[in-house]
Design a protein around this motif. Structure first.
Motif, mmCIF file in Angstrom:
data_model
loop_
_atom_site.group_PDB
_atom_site.id
_atom_site.type_symbol
_atom_site.label_atom_id
_atom_site.label_comp_id
_atom_site.label_asym_id
_atom_site.label_seq_id
_atom_site.Cartn_x
_atom_site.Cartn_y
_atom_site.Cartn_z
ATOM 1 N N GLY A 118 13.748 5.024 12.422
ATOM 2 C CA GLY A 118 14.862 6.370 12.235
ATOM 3 C C GLY A 118 14.005 7.584 10.802
ATOM 4 N N ALA A 119 14.600 8.261 11.438
ATOM 5 C CA ALA A 119 14.884 9.496 10.530
ATOM 6 C C ALA A 119 15.540 9.205 8.476
ATOM 7 C CB ALA A 119 15.304 11.324 11.055
ATOM 8 N N LEU A 120 14.148 9.511 7.382
ATOM 9 C CA LEU A 120 14.531 8.864 6.204
ATOM 10 C C LEU A 120 15.755 9.440 5.762
ATOM 11 C CD1 LEU A 120 11.187 6.950 5.826
ATOM 12 C CD2 LEU A 120 12.441 6.238 6.506
ATOM 13 N N ALA A 140 2.236 3.491 2.747
ATOM 14 C CA ALA A 140 1.591 4.721 2.581
ATOM 15 C C ALA A 140 1.727 5.684 3.840
ATOM 16 C CB ALA A 140 0.237 4.683 1.948
ATOM 17 N N GLY A 141 2.139 6.735 3.597
ATOM 18 C CA GLY A 141 2.052 7.727 4.803
ATOM 19 C C GLY A 141 1.449 9.449 3.383
ATOM 20 N N ALA A 142 0.932 10.835 4.678
ATOM 21 C CA ALA A 142 0.417 11.690 4.204
ATOM 22 C C ALA A 142 1.310 12.086 3.663
ATOM 23 C CB ALA A 142 -0.241 12.253 4.679
ATOM 24 N N GLN A 152 4.436 -3.444 8.897
ATOM 25 C CA GLN A 152 3.659 -1.842 8.493
ATOM 26 C C GLN A 152 4.856 -0.984 9.336
ATOM 27 O OE1 GLN A 152 1.500 0.137 9.368
ATOM 28 N NE2 GLN A 152 0.416 0.527 10.824
ATOM 29 N N ILE A 153 5.086 0.437 8.593
ATOM 30 C CA ILE A 153 5.757 1.390 8.286
ATOM 31 C C ILE A 153 5.820 2.115 9.938
ATOM 32 C CG2 ILE A 153 7.737 2.560 7.834
ATOM 33 C CD1 ILE A 153 7.095 1.437 5.359
ATOM 34 N N SER A 154 6.248 2.334 10.557
ATOM 35 C CA SER A 154 5.478 3.502 11.558
ATOM 36 C C SER A 154 7.119 4.056 12.070
ATOM 37 C CB SER A 154 5.015 2.624 12.857
ATOM 38 O OG SER A 154 4.963 4.037 13.744
ATOM 39 N N ALA A 166 0.791 -1.475 0.030
ATOM 40 C CA ALA A 166 0.053 -0.110 0.008
ATOM 41 C C ALA A 166 1.245 1.123 0.176
ATOM 42 C CB ALA A 166 -0.732 -0.333 1.216
ATOM 43 N N GLY A 167 0.373 2.137 -1.018
ATOM 44 C CA GLY A 167 1.874 3.463 -0.896
ATOM 45 C C GLY A 167 2.638 3.044 -2.266
ATOM 46 N N GLY A 168 2.014 1.820 -3.230
ATOM 47 C CA GLY A 168 3.124 1.526 -3.622
ATOM 48 C C GLY A 168 4.449 2.834 -4.153
ATOM 49 N N HIS A 169 3.730 4.329 -5.007
ATOM 50 C CA HIS A 169 4.831 4.574 -4.976
ATOM 51 C C HIS A 169 5.132 5.325 -4.707
ATOM 52 C CE1 HIS A 169 5.631 8.137 -8.137
ATOM 53 N NE2 HIS A 169 6.271 6.959 -9.104
ATOM 54 N N GLY A 170 5.509 5.300 -3.245
ATOM 55 C CA GLY A 170 6.445 5.367 -1.796
ATOM 56 C C GLY A 170 7.577 5.368 -1.931
ATOM 57 N N LYS A 171 8.757 6.765 -2.031
ATOM 58 C CA LYS A 171 9.742 5.858 -2.242
ATOM 59 C C LYS A 171 11.051 4.459 -1.468
ATOM 60 C CE LYS A 171 11.281 10.869 -1.989
ATOM 61 N NZ LYS A 171 11.865 12.076 -1.110
ATOM 62 N N VAL A 221 -1.455 2.378 -5.709
ATOM 63 C CA VAL A 221 -1.109 3.671 -5.798
ATOM 64 C C VAL A 221 -2.621 4.351 -6.331
ATOM 65 C CG1 VAL A 221 1.110 2.408 -7.062
ATOM 66 C CG2 VAL A 221 -0.997 3.463 -8.340
ATOM 67 N N ARG A 222 -2.589 5.203 -5.660
ATOM 68 C CA ARG A 222 -3.789 6.627 -6.131
ATOM 69 C C ARG A 222 -3.690 7.531 -7.577
ATOM 70 N NH1 ARG A 222 -3.439 11.544 -2.215
ATOM 71 N NH2 ARG A 222 -1.416 12.699 -3.191
ATOM 72 N N ASN A 223 -2.576 7.467 -7.884
ATOM 73 C CA ASN A 223 -2.555 8.294 -9.428
ATOM 74 C C ASN A 223 -2.055 7.003 -10.401
ATOM 75 O OD1 ASN A 223 -2.098 10.039 -11.415
ATOM 76 N ND2 ASN A 223 -0.662 11.409 -10.132
HETATM 77 N N1 LIG Z 1 10.165 10.965 6.611
HETATM 78 C C1 LIG Z 1 10.538 10.115 7.781
HETATM 79 O O1 LIG Z 1 11.938 10.490 8.352
HETATM 80 C C2 LIG Z 1 9.765 8.728 8.688
HETATM 81 C C3 LIG Z 1 10.585 8.186 9.384
HETATM 82 C C4 LIG Z 1 9.893 7.190 10.179
HETATM 83 C C5 LIG Z 1 8.715 6.933 9.366
HETATM 84 N N2 LIG Z 1 8.890 6.948 7.556
HETATM 85 C C6 LIG Z 1 7.393 6.639 7.747
HETATM 86 O O2 LIG Z 1 7.773 5.849 6.099
HETATM 87 C C7 LIG Z 1 6.460 5.595 5.438
HETATM 88 C C8 LIG Z 1 6.962 5.855 3.985
HETATM 89 O O3 LIG Z 1 8.149 6.840 3.893
HETATM 90 P P1 LIG Z 1 8.697 6.783 2.369
HETATM 91 O O4 LIG Z 1 8.918 8.385 2.308
HETATM 92 O O5 LIG Z 1 8.736 5.808 1.969
HETATM 93 O O6 LIG Z 1 7.127 8.067 2.420
HETATM 94 P P2 LIG Z 1 6.649 8.494 0.790
HETATM 95 O O7 LIG Z 1 7.359 8.670 -0.492
HETATM 96 O O8 LIG Z 1 5.858 10.129 0.901
HETATM 97 O O9 LIG Z 1 5.052 7.908 -0.216
HETATM 98 C C9 LIG Z 1 4.149 7.428 1.163
HETATM 99 C C10 LIG Z 1 3.205 7.106 -0.181
HETATM 100 O O10 LIG Z 1 1.534 7.538 -0.002
HETATM 101 C C11 LIG Z 1 0.700 6.801 -1.122
HETATM 102 N N3 LIG Z 1 -0.654 7.107 -0.407
HETATM 103 C C12 LIG Z 1 -1.037 8.667 -0.143
HETATM 104 N N4 LIG Z 1 -2.009 8.712 0.128
HETATM 105 C C13 LIG Z 1 -2.707 7.807 -0.412
HETATM 106 C C14 LIG Z 1 -4.131 7.345 -0.556
HETATM 107 N N5 LIG Z 1 -5.155 7.618 -0.602
HETATM 108 N N6 LIG Z 1 -3.808 6.357 -1.218
HETATM 109 C C15 LIG Z 1 -2.983 5.327 -1.940
HETATM 110 N N7 LIG Z 1 -1.704 6.394 -1.562
HETATM 111 C C16 LIG Z 1 -1.604 7.081 -1.137
HETATM 112 C C17 LIG Z 1 1.898 8.160 -1.986
HETATM 113 O O11 LIG Z 1 1.113 8.371 -2.967
HETATM 114 P P3 LIG Z 1 0.929 9.912 -4.436
HETATM 115 O O12 LIG Z 1 2.379 9.780 -4.702
HETATM 116 O O13 LIG Z 1 0.104 9.542 -5.010
HETATM 117 O O14 LIG Z 1 1.478 11.075 -2.921
HETATM 118 C C18 LIG Z 1 2.788 7.887 -1.906
HETATM 119 O O15 LIG Z 1 3.647 7.423 -2.915
HETATM 120 C C19 LIG Z 1 5.855 6.767 5.872
HETATM 121 O O16 LIG Z 1 4.396 6.133 6.368
HETATM 122 C C20 LIG Z 1 6.382 7.803 6.464
HETATM 123 O O17 LIG Z 1 5.719 8.727 7.267
HETATM 124 C C21 LIG Z 1 8.771 8.587 7.290
#
Ligand SMILES: NC(=O)c1ccc[n+]([C@@H]2O[C@H](COP(=O)([O-])OP(=O)(O)OC[C@H]3O[C@@H](n4cnc5c(N)ncnc54)[C@H](OP(=O)(O)O)[C@@H]3O)[C@@H](O)[C@H]2O)c1
Length: 225
Positions: free
Chosen positions: A161-163, A80-82, A116-118, A12-17, A37-39
């Protein structure tokens, strides 16, 4: 989860990094990966890495539709993540509610394994003076963890931790206890997720993850089954 040579994994959130790197990692190992993916424009990126994609907006769907995607899968990963820059409301509709929806759909489809990623910051309230969005983010992640733990799924929570976008080191600190605050490349998080899915290790465990010294496969194996 039965040990099978070829797994079907829904992300879920298949296009995330992290999700895209996880897709490439699992596909390279011969597994089937389905990215939600949603897009529609993101489908090609998932396919280019060896996965397939289903277009579904997890904030505007229902458990039945998600369960259909999960039908026949061996594992679900919530990646996924907002995202940065989003509102407090979307922390709840994505980071909490979409995770709860995926877990409910996994139960409906009989997919027991759920990773689950948290975040390492989950499980405790935000520090005083934090922005409302950060307060909401930690609350949403914490509530998602609690909801997942209340299911009968074979869950593993990975509190990262911080990504960073740095290159993979292949070495981590991964433990079922609090680890010192630190960062971790998304590429290493993806490696850990892939190893957890394929090995089936750390069922019903909450793990903290930062960069470290232990090779990923060794670190995951050390968490136990
Ligand atoms: N930043 C940090 O330091 C940190 C630390 C620990 C954990 N995390 C968590 O790690 C996780 C993954 O990180 P990441 O950097 O890989 O995230 P990311 O690149 O922001 O990817 C999140 C993905 O979720 C998708 N998404 C959002 N709303 C959606 C919806 N309604 N339906 C389907 N998909 C949806 C996004 O789609 P779109 O491309 O269409 O928006 C995006 O592709 C997140 O949950 C984040 O909170 C982050």
């Amino acid at each position: 989860m039965p040990h099978r040579a070829k797994l079907r994994v829904v992300v879920a959130g298949g296009h995330g990094k992290i999700a895209l790197t996880l897709t490439r990692t699992l596909a390279n190992r011969g597994h089937d990966v389905v990215g939600i993916v949603r897009n529609p424009e993101h489908v090609a990126d998932v396919e280019a890495l060896g996965g397939t994609a289903v277009v579904l907006d997890l904030e505007h769907t229902d458990v039945e539709a998600v369960a259909q995607v999960l039908e026949g899968a061996d594992a679900a990963v919530f990646a996924a993540g907002a995202g940065p820059g989003s509102t407090a409301e979307r922390k709840y509709t994505v980071d909490r509610d979409a995770s709860i929806l995926l877990a409910a759909a996994a139960e409906r489809a009989g997919v027991r394994r759920f990773v689950q990623i948290s975040t390492t910051r989950a499980g405790a309230p935000a520090a005083q003076g934090s922005t409302p969005v950060w307060v909401a983010y930690l609350d949403a992640k914490t509530q998602a963890e609690e909801a997942l733990k209340a299911t009968g799924l074979d869950w593993t929570i990975v509190r990262a931790g911080a990504l960073t976008d740095g290159p993979s080191t292949g070495r981590v600190t991964l433990a079922g206890r609090h680890v010192p605050r630190g960062s971790v490349p998304r590429a290493d998080v993806a490696m850990v997720l892939a190893e957890l899915v394929v090995s089936g290790a750390a069922v019903r465990r909450t793990l903290e993850l930062t960069s470290g010294l232990v090779p990923v496969a060794t670190a995951v194996a050390a968490t136990g089954t």
